[in-house]
Structure formats: C-alpha cells, structure tokens
Design an enzyme around this catalytic site. Sequence first.
Site, mmCIF file in Angstrom:
data_model
loop_
_atom_site.group_PDB
_atom_site.id
_atom_site.type_symbol
_atom_site.label_atom_id
_atom_site.label_comp_id
_atom_site.label_asym_id
_atom_site.label_seq_id
_atom_site.Cartn_x
_atom_site.Cartn_y
_atom_site.Cartn_z
ATOM 1 N N ASP A 13 -12.750 -16.668 -15.267
ATOM 2 C CA ASP A 13 -13.791 -16.663 -16.303
ATOM 3 C C ASP A 13 -13.265 -16.180 -17.652
ATOM 4 O OD1 ASP A 13 -15.638 -17.271 -14.209
ATOM 5 O OD2 ASP A 13 -15.764 -15.136 -13.750
ATOM 6 N N LYS A 16 -10.908 -20.202 -19.985
ATOM 7 C CA LYS A 16 -9.846 -21.217 -19.898
ATOM 8 C C LYS A 16 -10.367 -22.588 -20.320
ATOM 9 C CE LYS A 16 -9.270 -20.430 -15.564
ATOM 10 N NZ LYS A 16 -10.155 -19.254 -15.461
ATOM 11 N N ASN A 38 -15.795 -24.546 -7.307
ATOM 12 C CA ASN A 38 -16.326 -23.190 -7.531
ATOM 13 C C ASN A 38 -15.966 -22.713 -8.931
ATOM 14 O OD1 ASN A 38 -13.646 -23.099 -6.897
ATOM 15 N ND2 ASN A 38 -13.742 -21.292 -5.624
ATOM 16 N N GLY A 40 -16.037 -22.927 -12.810
ATOM 17 C CA GLY A 40 -16.996 -23.554 -13.702
ATOM 18 C C GLY A 40 -16.548 -23.381 -15.131
ATOM 19 N N HIS A 41 -15.893 -24.389 -15.664
ATOM 20 C CA HIS A 41 -15.484 -24.302 -17.061
ATOM 21 C C HIS A 41 -16.654 -24.700 -17.947
ATOM 22 C CE1 HIS A 41 -11.543 -23.446 -15.951
ATOM 23 N NE2 HIS A 41 -11.090 -24.658 -15.778
ATOM 24 N N ARG A 143 -3.676 -27.632 9.446
ATOM 25 C CA ARG A 143 -3.240 -29.017 9.623
ATOM 26 C C ARG A 143 -4.247 -29.889 10.360
ATOM 27 N NH1 ARG A 143 2.304 -27.134 11.936
ATOM 28 N NH2 ARG A 143 0.838 -25.594 12.717
ATOM 29 N N GLN A 224 -9.812 -20.230 -11.623
ATOM 30 C CA GLN A 224 -9.847 -18.781 -11.363
ATOM 31 C C GLN A 224 -8.738 -18.065 -12.145
ATOM 32 O OE1 GLN A 224 -9.883 -20.775 -8.217
ATOM 33 N NE2 GLN A 224 -12.078 -20.901 -8.382
ATOM 34 N N LYS A 331 -13.026 -14.059 -26.622
ATOM 35 C CA LYS A 331 -14.199 -13.165 -26.680
ATOM 36 C C LYS A 331 -13.976 -11.909 -27.513
ATOM 37 C CE LYS A 331 -17.065 -14.809 -23.130
ATOM 38 N NZ LYS A 331 -18.091 -14.487 -22.195
ATOM 39 N N LEU A 332 -13.136 -12.029 -28.509
ATOM 40 C CA LEU A 332 -12.918 -10.902 -29.412
ATOM 41 C C LEU A 332 -14.231 -10.511 -30.088
ATOM 42 C CD1 LEU A 332 -10.392 -9.313 -30.317
ATOM 43 C CD2 LEU A 332 -10.296 -10.778 -32.332
ATOM 44 N N SER A 413 -9.870 -16.312 -29.838
ATOM 45 C CA SER A 413 -11.143 -17.010 -29.825
ATOM 46 C C SER A 413 -12.229 -16.008 -30.173
ATOM 47 C CB SER A 413 -11.364 -17.606 -28.436
ATOM 48 O OG SER A 413 -12.688 -18.050 -28.298
ATOM 49 N N GLY A 415 -15.697 -16.939 -30.519
ATOM 50 C CA GLY A 415 -17.023 -17.498 -30.279
ATOM 51 C C GLY A 415 -16.922 -18.613 -29.273
#
Length: 433
Positions: A13, A16, A38, A40-41, A143, A224, A331-332, A413, A415
């Site tokens: 999270d 990416k 699973n 979620g981008h 297998r 992930q 997320k700065l 980044s 925003g």
Amino acid sequence: MAAVVIVGAQWGDEGKGKVVDYLAQSFDLVARYSGGHNAGHTVIFNGHRFILQLIPCGILRPGKQAVIGAGVVVDPAALVAEMNSLAKAGIDVTGRLFLSNRAHLIFPYHRQVEVAAEAARGASKIGTTSRGIGPSYEDKMSRRGLRVCDLMMDAACFREKLQHLAAEKDAICRAAFGQPLEVAGLVDQYLKFAERLRPFVADTSALLNRAISQGKRALLEGAQGTMLDIDHGTYPFVTSSNSTAGGACTGLGLSPLSITGVAGITKAYTTRVGGGPFPTEMPDLEANDLRQRGKEFGAVTGRPRRCGWLDAVMLRYAIQLNGINSLVVTKLDVFDAQREIQVCTGYRYKGSPLAEMPPDIETLEKVTPEYRTLPGWMASTSSLKDPAALPAAARDYLKFISDALGVEIGMISTGPEREATFLLPGTKLASWL
Ligand code: GDP
C-alpha cells in the site's frame, strides 16, 4: 534497453500503483510479477478512480502493453470483471494485454478453503483477503495446481483434470473442516472464461525477453511489499509469494542480468494491514489522526490500516534485499499538518542494539525502536507545482531519510493525483526514464 523493478519497501500500500502509472509513460510495457487480485492499486485520472487488481496499471496509458506474468495467480472471474470495467471506461485492452500461459489459476474452492481455514485458526488468524490466493499458491507448490495453459487446452482434457482435482479438494475440505465444496457448474463456467481469455494468452517470458532484447523498455511491477515477502517478510504474517525484486525474475521468466534498476516505494510513514509485529506503530489517537488524513483504508477490503512512523531499520533491510538504488517517497502531504515527525533509526532488544532484522515475530514484537524527532513543516505541499518549492523542513526530512539509508530519493509524491508526482532531477531514477 531498460527493465526497472518497482517494489514496495514496506508492508504494501505504499502507492506503487500511482508511481507505476506515472512512470509508465516512459516505458513500453508494464509487467506484473507476483500476487493475485488481493493487491489493489488505486489510480486516479480524468476524474476516474481505478482500482486495478490484476491488470498492470500501464494499461491506462494508450499504446502501452500490460503483462500478467507466470508468478501471478489468476482468478479468471476477477480478470474478466476488470477487463469489463476498463471497457466501460473506454479503455480497450485488445492487443495490449498479455496473460502468461504458465500463470496458475484460482478456483472458487480455493476461496472456500481459505475462509474455512482462517475461521479454524480463531485468534491466530493471518488476516488474509479470502480471495483464494494462498490456497492457489499452495496447490502450485504442491504441484497439483492448474494453469492458464490447462484452461487453453482441449475442453475434455481440462474437464477431466478439474473434476479429478475438485473431487480431491472436496474430500480434504469435508475431512478437515466438515464442509463439502461447491463445485456444481464449475467446469462449464471456466470453459466460458477460456474462450474470453484465449486471445490474451501468450508465452509472456518469451514476449518480454524479445521486447527487452529489441531495446524496448519494461517496468516490472510487484504487488504488496518487502515485509510481506514469503521468505523475507514477517512470517507468517506475509503473503504467499515473493514480493521482493527477485520475484520479478522468477515471476516473469527474466534473467537477473536483464534488470537495470530497482526503485523502492515508501510512504513518508509506515502502515500495515492485518496482524503481525509493527515496531513503530503509533498509539491509537495519533494513528487515527494520520489514518484519516492519509485515508489509510484498504483499497480492496476497506480495512483500516495500522499506522506508524517511518522505520529506517526496515527500509535498510528492504534496500539490501531488493538492491533498491532509488527511493520514491509517497504521501509526504499527509504530514503537512504534523508538528513533529519521528523516524526510527535503530532497534534495541533486551537493551542491546540489533544489527540485523530478526527472523521471528516474537523478537520483532519486543524490540524497542530508537527515534529521532524532526520538526514538521506545517505548510501545504499538496498543491506544489515544483519540488524546489518544498518547505525547508520537508527538504530536511527527505535529506535525513536519504542520509540514514544511504540511498537517493528519486521521486516524491504529494497527493493522490498524477500531477502531484515529482521526479528529482539529476537522480538515477530520472536517468532511467
Ligand atoms: P499500492 O497498492 O501500493 O498502489 O497502494 P494503494 O493504492 O493501496 O494505496 C495508496 C493510496 O494512497 C491510494 O489511495 C492512492 O491514491 C493514495 N496516494 C498515493 N500517493 C499519494 C500521495 O502522495 N498523497 C496522498 N495523499 N495519497 C496518495
């Protein structure tokens, strides 16, 4: 020639999706190497909010190719639903999406087994997403999995294989959890998927190797993050595949020699979803505040994420494991209203400094983080037009991180939007584009 790996440096999270979406403009292909639906981008552009779970987000850029590699486990229902939702937004994937013929399939019984197994664990639940991803990887390793190439073969042959496997699973599920499996109509449902997916199936390893040797540029996208890697993460609170950069080679069928750079993505702080140790976790009130500001709720599950300070010990471990040679800090802006910021620079265990990341969760749960406190900037960075206009304290924070980790920061980044992404000139990352 360029093959750049994008890897989450924390517990996933990290943003990416947004970073890959931004970088994709300079690449010809974007390939996904591990995980399933699973991940979620979340990518926001043109007023649309896309949550891409399987299809690499390069697909949102016209003319780019998107590859789902052999290391990914694919739920055909999820893939078809994603293709349909892209089509609704006017995005045509024909001739641009390639699905590995070696990728393993997820069946509804994988989900059913996962839900039953998690329920049986009681308090020691892992907190899985119940999408059948873990059980599909279990079948792969033992297998007895079925792959995309099986789905593409003659219908009678696929029917026989699946019926045999479903009967075996049913017996296991009855014996272990006292539940029968729901398998009615399964084969026919999958044969329909086969026809829908057939035009997209390819030998994606051959495709990628050919493209790279022809001078094309490939962005290799993990799912992930490093600390969720099955071998190197906080086991057993991990995912079922290799999310670290090595997974790009095995998951895509690429030689390590073809990798030309590794960019690690980290938030300006740390989050994790579900159980497991988290040394820099904040107390409830503080975490709640950050969670609201950073909208830290799972893109797929809506689960609130646990929040904490940046952990340089963990990031150094991630740099070592992945060979990260440029860091992206996302997320700065979430710290814009933060008066003081802490960074964990070391762990102590039973009073002594720890030199290496402990392998067991029992030790990691008991480490005491050592913090450095830095001043916040108390100013908005979210509408920045130029990284040179960053407040001095924000620049100092980034420099502190870069010095503490011994790696450049190549991009920041501030925003969720595409425009709030800044490549820092003169960095390795800038030279890869
Ligand atoms: P991923 O799986 O690593 O792509 O991460 P997610 O998509 O689950 O979570 C990242 C979330 O943060 C998404 O909702 C993004 O839109 C958002 N996001 C990404 N970068 C930034 C940023 O710099 N600032 C803010 N405020 N949000 C961001």
